[in-house]
Design a protein around this motif. Structure first.
Motif, mmCIF file in Angstrom:
data_model
loop_
_atom_site.group_PDB
_atom_site.id
_atom_site.type_symbol
_atom_site.label_atom_id
_atom_site.label_comp_id
_atom_site.label_asym_id
_atom_site.label_seq_id
_atom_site.Cartn_x
_atom_site.Cartn_y
_atom_site.Cartn_z
ATOM 1 N N ILE A 6 -12.260 -21.043 21.075
ATOM 2 C CA ILE A 6 -12.524 -20.303 22.302
ATOM 3 C C ILE A 6 -13.773 -19.462 22.071
ATOM 4 N N ASP A 7 -14.730 -19.604 22.965
ATOM 5 C CA ASP A 7 -15.987 -18.871 22.856
ATOM 6 C C ASP A 7 -15.958 -17.672 23.798
ATOM 7 N N LEU A 8 -16.659 -16.607 23.377
ATOM 8 C CA LEU A 8 -16.700 -15.370 24.149
ATOM 9 C C LEU A 8 -18.130 -15.077 24.576
ATOM 10 N N LEU A 9 -18.297 -14.724 25.861
ATOM 11 C CA LEU A 9 -19.587 -14.332 26.402
ATOM 12 C C LEU A 9 -19.438 -12.980 27.086
ATOM 13 N N GLN A 10 -20.521 -12.208 27.087
ATOM 14 C CA GLN A 10 -20.576 -10.963 27.841
ATOM 15 C C GLN A 10 -21.791 -11.003 28.759
ATOM 16 N N LEU A 11 -21.561 -10.693 30.046
ATOM 17 C CA LEU A 11 -22.611 -10.689 31.048
ATOM 18 C C LEU A 11 -22.810 -9.271 31.571
ATOM 19 N N ASP A 12 -24.037 -8.953 31.907
ATOM 20 C CA ASP A 12 -24.280 -7.643 32.494
ATOM 21 C C ASP A 12 -24.006 -7.695 33.986
ATOM 22 N N LYS A 69 -26.374 -11.860 33.753
ATOM 23 C CA LYS A 69 -27.231 -12.360 32.668
ATOM 24 C C LYS A 69 -26.442 -12.283 31.367
ATOM 25 N N ILE A 70 -26.520 -13.368 30.577
ATOM 26 C CA ILE A 70 -25.797 -13.412 29.310
ATOM 27 C C ILE A 70 -26.426 -12.413 28.343
ATOM 28 N N ARG A 71 -25.594 -11.466 27.844
ATOM 29 C CA ARG A 71 -26.054 -10.479 26.884
ATOM 30 C C ARG A 71 -25.509 -10.739 25.482
ATOM 31 N N TYR A 72 -24.343 -11.371 25.441
ATOM 32 C CA TYR A 72 -23.756 -11.733 24.148
ATOM 33 C C TYR A 72 -23.103 -13.093 24.299
ATOM 34 N N SER A 73 -23.246 -13.968 23.270
ATOM 35 C CA SER A 73 -22.644 -15.294 23.294
ATOM 36 C C SER A 73 -22.302 -15.712 21.874
ATOM 37 N N SER A 74 -21.069 -16.241 21.721
ATOM 38 C CA SER A 74 -20.656 -16.772 20.424
ATOM 39 C C SER A 74 -20.865 -18.287 20.347
ATOM 40 N N ASN A 75 -21.485 -18.883 21.370
ATOM 41 C CA ASN A 75 -21.710 -20.323 21.438
ATOM 42 C C ASN A 75 -23.198 -20.569 21.734
ATOM 43 N N ASN A 76 -23.798 -21.456 20.942
ATOM 44 C CA ASN A 76 -25.234 -21.741 21.108
ATOM 45 C C ASN A 76 -25.547 -22.474 22.406
ATOM 46 N N GLU A 91 -29.936 -16.002 29.663
ATOM 47 C CA GLU A 91 -29.745 -16.953 30.767
ATOM 48 C C GLU A 91 -28.835 -16.349 31.831
ATOM 49 N N ILE A 92 -29.055 -16.762 33.069
ATOM 50 C CA ILE A 92 -28.182 -16.362 34.172
ATOM 51 C C ILE A 92 -27.008 -17.336 34.220
ATOM 52 N N PHE A 93 -25.795 -16.810 34.231
ATOM 53 C CA PHE A 93 -24.596 -17.660 34.153
ATOM 54 C C PHE A 93 -24.140 -18.141 35.528
ATOM 55 N N ASN A 94 -24.376 -17.367 36.553
ATOM 56 C CA ASN A 94 -24.055 -17.750 37.933
ATOM 57 C C ASN A 94 -22.581 -18.107 38.154
ATOM 58 N N LEU A 95 -21.763 -17.102 38.225
ATOM 59 C CA LEU A 95 -20.357 -17.282 38.614
ATOM 60 C C LEU A 95 -20.241 -16.944 40.087
ATOM 61 N N ASP A 96 -19.550 -17.821 40.826
ATOM 62 C CA ASP A 96 -19.508 -17.667 42.273
ATOM 63 C C ASP A 96 -18.535 -16.562 42.706
ATOM 64 N N SER A 97 -17.412 -16.963 43.188
ATOM 65 C CA SER A 97 -16.482 -16.001 43.799
ATOM 66 C C SER A 97 -15.412 -15.566 42.806
#
Length: 585
Positions: free
Chosen positions: A218-224, A228-235, A241-247
């Protein structure tokens, strides 16, 4: 034209119907198993895996929010307007070396104290950008640290909430979150820095065995706040990068597939977003494995259900045969109990209950037969007691005695009373006995007996309509005669009280004497059932009282009570409680 009705002979036996029903249920169950299992496995990724990921992510985000709020509170105290900030201003304004040392010690202690309530706080201190080091606690920091390399998530009032990064202190080597704030202290620019541990591995490991205990990465990401991705455990997901989550839903949660990953995201109350990402091949691994196993399960199920048919047939058919035999024998009049041990609790209980029912029917027949015998015997004994009243001999002896002693006594009145007693006793006068007629009969009887015996009678009767209530014939006379013969002898006093107890619903009759009383053997004999013997046996003692008891039981059907209390040398007391019928208020 006559119609011919064809009788269906197919599936006429329970065995055939049982086999047909089980086969039909088996086929339907197996088809349902395939359909439902396939649908359930697809929903599993929504119900099981997704729910577990959402729960864990929600807990982690809430934990981070609490940590950020704690850091905000600590930072507020470290500001120039805060308590600790005030100590720093005081420290910076001191000129005396002693007071500088004293204030520095107090400031260091307060920085420790403000962190003490929360064990997750790694560090709280001030950073001087001019000198490039931390005031007071520089020795706690790792060499070459940079407080500004932690990813910035949220900025508010000059304070930056920093995302996941490695700790800047020597005592921790895990992931931390931090807060970096800027403030002026006596025109000197300093930074407040607070750092807290976040055990990310705890939340990742508890969801890493979602599918058959296989490790699922399981990979963990943190977005502001701008996603925008600020932390990622997966290359595969690059910071920046902008992650773009909708609703997001009402709980600020998001789930769905994205770039070959199953994504679960949670927006915090502060505004940043935490994301769990699981590769699709791991996410759907359990479904792929289940498809291979479903065919094996179907094959085994068919074999097991076939064996179940044979077992159920043997478990049910034989007990039913035995039960049918028992019913047939009972119908033929055989009510003997049968003891079967089939080893099946339900059928054993059923046969036991049927056997108990036969025993109850047999006992009921026996009870009815005994009751009829008792009823016939009571009628005969009642008739015997009417035809042969044993007090007649005593009365005639009284007449003989009077004739010898008082040759010119008026015997006519005496005989007139005697005729009334005999007539009432035989039921030829006042065919329906009431308490009033019983009292009249008793007064006549007492009058005759007092011609011979020297005894006193205290007769107290509460007058009322209840005296016209029907009762048994010869209710009071046998009790008074019993007191006279066995209690007083030829002298003494008899007390009789008759009244109604409306509150309790009884007519109360008390007959007592001050005679010699009864011993235990005599009391026991009086309590025996009424059985008159013509041989003059001592068993006939108290026969009148026992007759009254028997008739009360029959007339009032168990609702009447008769008690006897006696003590040698002090007399005997008989109490009757008879049901009060109607309203006699």
């Amino acid at each position: 034209m006559k119609r011919i009705r064809w009788k269906r002979k197919r599936l006429s036996s329970i065995r055939q119907r049982l086999v047909a029903i089980i086969l039909m249920v088996t086929i339907v169950s197996l088809l349902s198993l395939v359909i439902v299992s396939y649908a359930a496995l697809h929903s599993m990724e929504k119900n099981k895996t997704e729910a577990a990921l959402k729960m864990s992510l929600k807990q982690m985000t809430e934990h981070m929010d609490e940590a950020y709020y704690s850091m905000v509170r600590i930072t507020q105290q470290m500001k120039e307007s805060g308590f600790i900030g005030g100590l720093l201003v005081d420290y910076m304004s001191q000129k005396n070396a002693f007071y500088i040392y004293k204030t520095k010690r107090k400031l260091s202690d307060e920085l420790i104290n403000v962190s003490f309530p929360n064990s997750s706080v790694n560090f709280a201190g001030y950073y001087d950008p001019l000198n490039g080091n931390c005031l007071f606690d520089e020795n706690l920091m790792i060499p070459g640290y940079d407080l500004f390399d932690a990813p910035e998530l949220v900025t508010a009032a000059g304070d930056n909430l920093r995302g996941l990064s490695e700790s800047k202190t020597k005592k921790s080597n895990g992931m931390v979150i931090s807060m970096l704030g800027q403030d002026n202290f006596q025109n000197r620019q300093l930074y407040t820095y607070v750092e807290m541990n976040v055990n990310i591995d705890e939340y990742l490991e508890q969801n890493s065995d979602l599918t058959n205990n296989d490790i699922v990465p399981i990979d963990l990401l943190q977005l502001d706040t701008t996603q925008k991705i600020r932390y990622s455990s997966n290359n595969d997901f690059k910071p920046g990068e902008i992650f773009n989550l909708d609703s997001f839903d009402s709980e600020k949660m998001y789930s769905g597939m994205k770039n070959g990953y199953f994504i679960v995201a949670k927006r915090s109350e502060i505004g940043y977003i935490n994301v769990f990402a699981v590769q699709e091949k791991f996410y759907r691994k359990e479904i792929y494995q289940w498809k291979n196993r479903i065919f094996l399960i179907l094959f085994i199920s068919i074999i097991m259900l076939y064996l179940s048919v044979l077992m159920i047939y043997r478990l049910i058919y034989r007990p039913l045969q035995l039960f049918g035999q028992e019913i047939e024998q009972a119908g033929q009049g055989n009510l003997e109990e049968a003891d079967y041990e089939l080893g099946i609790i339900e059928f054993d209980q059923l046969l036991k209950q049927f056997s108990n029912m036969k025993g109850q029917i047999r006992q009921l027949l026996t009870d009815v037969e005994e009751e009829e015998k008792k009823r016939s015997k009571t009628e005969v004994e009642k008739l015997m007691y009417k035809i042969n009243p044993h007090f007649l001999l005593n009365t005639l002896n009284s007449v003989h005695w009077m004739a010898q002693i008082n040759k010119q006594k008026d015997i006519g009145d005496f005989l007139s009373s005697l005729i009334f007693l005999l007539s009432y006793n035989l039921g030829k006068q006042d065919r329906i006995a009431t308490f009033r007629t019983e009292l009249e009969f008793l007064r006549k009887y007492i009058k005759l007996q007092r011609m011979r015996y020297d005894f006193e009678v205290d007769l107290q009767v509460e007058e009322g309509d209840y005296l016209d209530q029907p009762t048994i014939r010869l209710l009071l006379q046998p009790l008074v005669e019993n007191a006279l013969r066995h209690g007083l002898g030829e002298t003494g006093k008899i007390f009789l009280y008759l009244f109604k107890d409306v509150k309790r619903g009884y007519i109360v009759i008390t007959i007592k004497d001050n005679g010699k009383g009864l011993n235990v053997e005599q009391l026991e004999r009086l309590n025996r059932p009424f059985q008159y013997k013509s041989d003059g046996s001592v068993e006939n003692d108290g026969v009148g009282l026992r007759y009254v008891r028997s008739m009360l039981e029959s007339f009032y059907e168990g609702r009447a009570f008769l008690t006897i209390n006696s003590e040698l040398g002090k007399g005997t007391k008989v109490t009757l409680l008879l049901p009060l019928e109607g309203n006699y208020d």
